[in-house]
Design a protein around this motif. Sequence first.
Motif, PDB file in Angstrom:
ATOM      1  N   ALA A  15     -34.843  66.138   6.786  1.00  0.00           N
ATOM      2  CA  ALA A  15     -33.539  66.789   6.224  1.00  0.00           C
ATOM      3  C   ALA A  15     -32.730  65.844   5.210  1.00  0.00           C
ATOM      4  O   ALA A  15     -31.535  65.927   5.096  1.00  0.00           O
ATOM      5  N   ASN A  16     -33.328  64.520   5.326  1.00  0.00           N
ATOM      6  CA  ASN A  16     -32.666  63.433   4.459  1.00  0.00           C
ATOM      7  C   ASN A  16     -31.288  63.111   5.128  1.00  0.00           C
ATOM      8  O   ASN A  16     -30.552  62.609   4.411  1.00  0.00           O
ATOM      9  N   GLU A  17     -31.407  63.151   6.468  1.00  0.00           N
ATOM     10  CA  GLU A  17     -30.331  62.638   7.199  1.00  0.00           C
ATOM     11  C   GLU A  17     -30.080  61.333   7.938  1.00  0.00           C
ATOM     12  O   GLU A  17     -29.247  61.152   8.765  1.00  0.00           O
ATOM     13  N   LEU A  18     -31.373  60.705   7.865  1.00  0.00           N
ATOM     14  CA  LEU A  18     -31.469  59.443   8.566  1.00  0.00           C
ATOM     15  C   LEU A  18     -30.605  58.279   8.396  1.00  0.00           C
ATOM     16  O   LEU A  18     -30.344  57.818   7.110  1.00  0.00           O
ATOM     17  N   THR A  19     -29.753  57.526   9.150  1.00  0.00           N
ATOM     18  CA  THR A  19     -29.216  56.412   8.932  1.00  0.00           C
ATOM     19  C   THR A  19     -30.195  55.444   9.042  1.00  0.00           C
ATOM     20  O   THR A  19     -31.072  55.507   9.495  1.00  0.00           O
ATOM     21  N   SER A  20     -29.718  54.191   8.572  1.00  0.00           N
ATOM     22  CA  SER A  20     -30.588  53.115   8.648  1.00  0.00           C
ATOM     23  C   SER A  20     -31.131  52.633  10.149  1.00  0.00           C
ATOM     24  O   SER A  20     -32.436  52.324  10.061  1.00  0.00           O
ATOM     25  N   ALA A  21     -30.399  52.711  10.680  1.00  0.00           N
ATOM     26  CA  ALA A  21     -30.702  52.372  12.258  1.00  0.00           C
ATOM     27  C   ALA A  21     -31.809  53.405  12.637  1.00  0.00           C
ATOM     28  O   ALA A  21     -32.611  53.092  13.460  1.00  0.00           O
ATOM     29  N   GLU A  22     -31.425  54.699  12.528  1.00  0.00           N
ATOM     30  CA  GLU A  22     -32.313  55.877  12.811  1.00  0.00           C
ATOM     31  C   GLU A  22     -33.712  55.559  12.087  1.00  0.00           C
ATOM     32  O   GLU A  22     -34.870  55.753  12.821  1.00  0.00           O
ATOM     33  N   ALA A  23     -33.644  55.172  10.953  1.00  0.00           N
ATOM     34  CA  ALA A  23     -35.177  55.025  10.146  1.00  0.00           C
ATOM     35  C   ALA A  23     -36.009  53.842  10.963  1.00  0.00           C
ATOM     36  O   ALA A  23     -36.937  53.994  10.876  1.00  0.00           O
ATOM     37  N   GLU A  24     -35.067  52.779  11.235  1.00  0.00           N
ATOM     38  CA  GLU A  24     -35.777  51.675  11.748  1.00  0.00           C
ATOM     39  C   GLU A  24     -36.437  52.228  13.292  1.00  0.00           C
ATOM     40  O   GLU A  24     -37.741  51.709  13.559  1.00  0.00           O
ATOM     41  N   LYS A  25     -35.664  52.916  13.935  1.00  0.00           N
ATOM     42  CA  LYS A  25     -36.129  53.506  15.422  1.00  0.00           C
ATOM     43  C   LYS A  25     -37.342  54.137  15.311  1.00  0.00           C
ATOM     44  O   LYS A  25     -38.289  54.225  15.835  1.00  0.00           O
ATOM     45  N   LEU A  26     -37.438  55.203  14.265  1.00  0.00           N
ATOM     46  CA  LEU A  26     -38.615  55.885  13.910  1.00  0.00           C
ATOM     47  C   LEU A  26     -39.845  55.165  13.519  1.00  0.00           C
ATOM     48  O   LEU A  26     -40.755  55.587  13.982  1.00  0.00           O
ATOM     49  N   GLN A  27     -39.521  54.215  12.579  1.00  0.00           N
ATOM     50  CA  GLN A  27     -40.647  53.507  12.367  1.00  0.00           C
ATOM     51  C   GLN A  27     -41.349  52.725  13.562  1.00  0.00           C
ATOM     52  O   GLN A  27     -42.476  52.516  13.867  1.00  0.00           O
ATOM     53  N   GLN A  28     -40.500  52.206  14.259  1.00  0.00           N
ATOM     54  CA  GLN A  28     -41.021  51.619  15.860  1.00  0.00           C
ATOM     55  C   GLN A  28     -41.693  52.549  16.448  1.00  0.00           C
ATOM     56  O   GLN A  28     -42.756  52.112  16.859  1.00  0.00           O
ATOM     57  N   LEU A  29     -41.284  53.823  16.693  1.00  0.00           N
ATOM     58  CA  LEU A  29     -42.056  54.895  17.507  1.00  0.00           C
ATOM     59  C   LEU A  29     -43.496  55.203  16.823  1.00  0.00           C
ATOM     60  O   LEU A  29     -44.333  55.209  17.237  1.00  0.00           O
TER      61      LEU A  29
END
Length: 354
Positions: A15-29
Motif C-alpha cells: 500500500a506504499n505506507e511503510l515507514t523507514s523503520a518498518e522497511a528495515e524490519k521487513l528486510q530483516q524478516l
Amino acid sequence: MDKEKFYNLLAREIANELTSAEAEKLQQLLQEYPDAFYIREVFTRQWKEAAQKELPHNMLEKHQKRLQAASFTVEDEAVPARQVFRLWPRITAVAASIVLIVFAGWKIQHRVPAKPLPLAQKVTLKGTRSQMLLPDGSRVWLNSGSRLEYPKTFAAGQPRIVQLEGEAFFQVATDANRPFRVQTKSFTILVLGTSFNVRAYPGESSAVTSLVEGSVEVQLDKAGKQKVALHPNEKLTVPANLFDIEDEPVSKTDTRKLPATVYKQQLTHVRDSIVSETAWVKNKLAFKHLQLEKVTALLEQWYGAEIGFHNQQKRSLYFTGVFETDRLDDVLAALASTSSFTYIKDASGKIWIE
C-alpha cells in the motif's frame, strides 16, 4: 517467525505506507526467513493482477471496515491507523494484500522452499593470491589458501550471500535492496556497501573481521540476537568455529548467551599508512609485535612453505616488519639478522628455526 507482524508489514509495503523503520524490519524478516521471499513475490504478483480489476462492492466494503479498525506496530513503536482509501489503486492494493494473507499462511505452513541458486567457487592455493569481481560488481581479493563460494547470479530483492573459508578483502557494491552477507564458521557479517577484511582460516584459534570504511554488523549467533557493530579502523576477534554455517539455525526464542569472549580493537598500524590486517591486498607482508610462531604461520601461507621449530623457546620471540619480496629467504634472513635465532633447511626443503 512473527507471522502477524510480517503480514502487516507486507500489506503496508504493497500500500506504499511503510515507514523507514518498518522497511528495515521487513528486510530483516526477509533475510532471516528464505520462505518469506516466496510469499512476498506471490503478494506482489497477485496485487498487480488485482489492481487491474474491480473488486465486488460488498467485498471492498468488508475490507474497508477491517482496515479502518486496524493498526500496525513495528518493534515498540506504534503506528496509528490512518485512512488509506484516498485513491482507488491504493484501495485495490491493500485489499488484495489482505485477501492473500490466507494463501501466504498456507505457504509458510507447508514451507515451500525457494529454488537454490547455482553456486560458483574460487580457490587459491598456498603461496598464491587472486582478485575477482562478483556478479553484482563487488570486488574481492582472496588470500592464499582460501575458498569463496558465491551464487553465479544474485537474485533480485534477496540478500547477496557468500561463504568464505580463509581470508578475503571485500569492496562491496552498494545495493540497499540486496544487503551483502559473508558467512564463515565463526560469524556472519551484515553489510550494505563498504570495505572490510575477513580472516577465518581453518586450524587457527580465532577469526577476525577488520573494517576499513563504511559500517558492518558481525552476527555471532544463528538467531541474530547477538551482534557487534564495527566502525572504520576497528576489528573484531572471536573464537574460531563459533558456529558452523551448515548447522541448523537455533530457535528464534533461544536467549542463551555465547560462552565465548570477543575482542574489539583498533586496526594495527605498522608504519605510515600500512595496516597489518590489510597490507596483503597491496602485496605487502606486514606484522607488528607478533610472536615468531604466528609470523611463521603467515610465512607458510604467503610462500607455501613448511616451517618448524627445533628450539621451542624461539616461538615466543616478538617481531615487527614490512616486506615486499618474492623470496622467503630474504624475509628469514632479515628476521634472523636480529641475532635472536638461526634457521636451516633439511633435505626435503622444510625450514627449521633453531
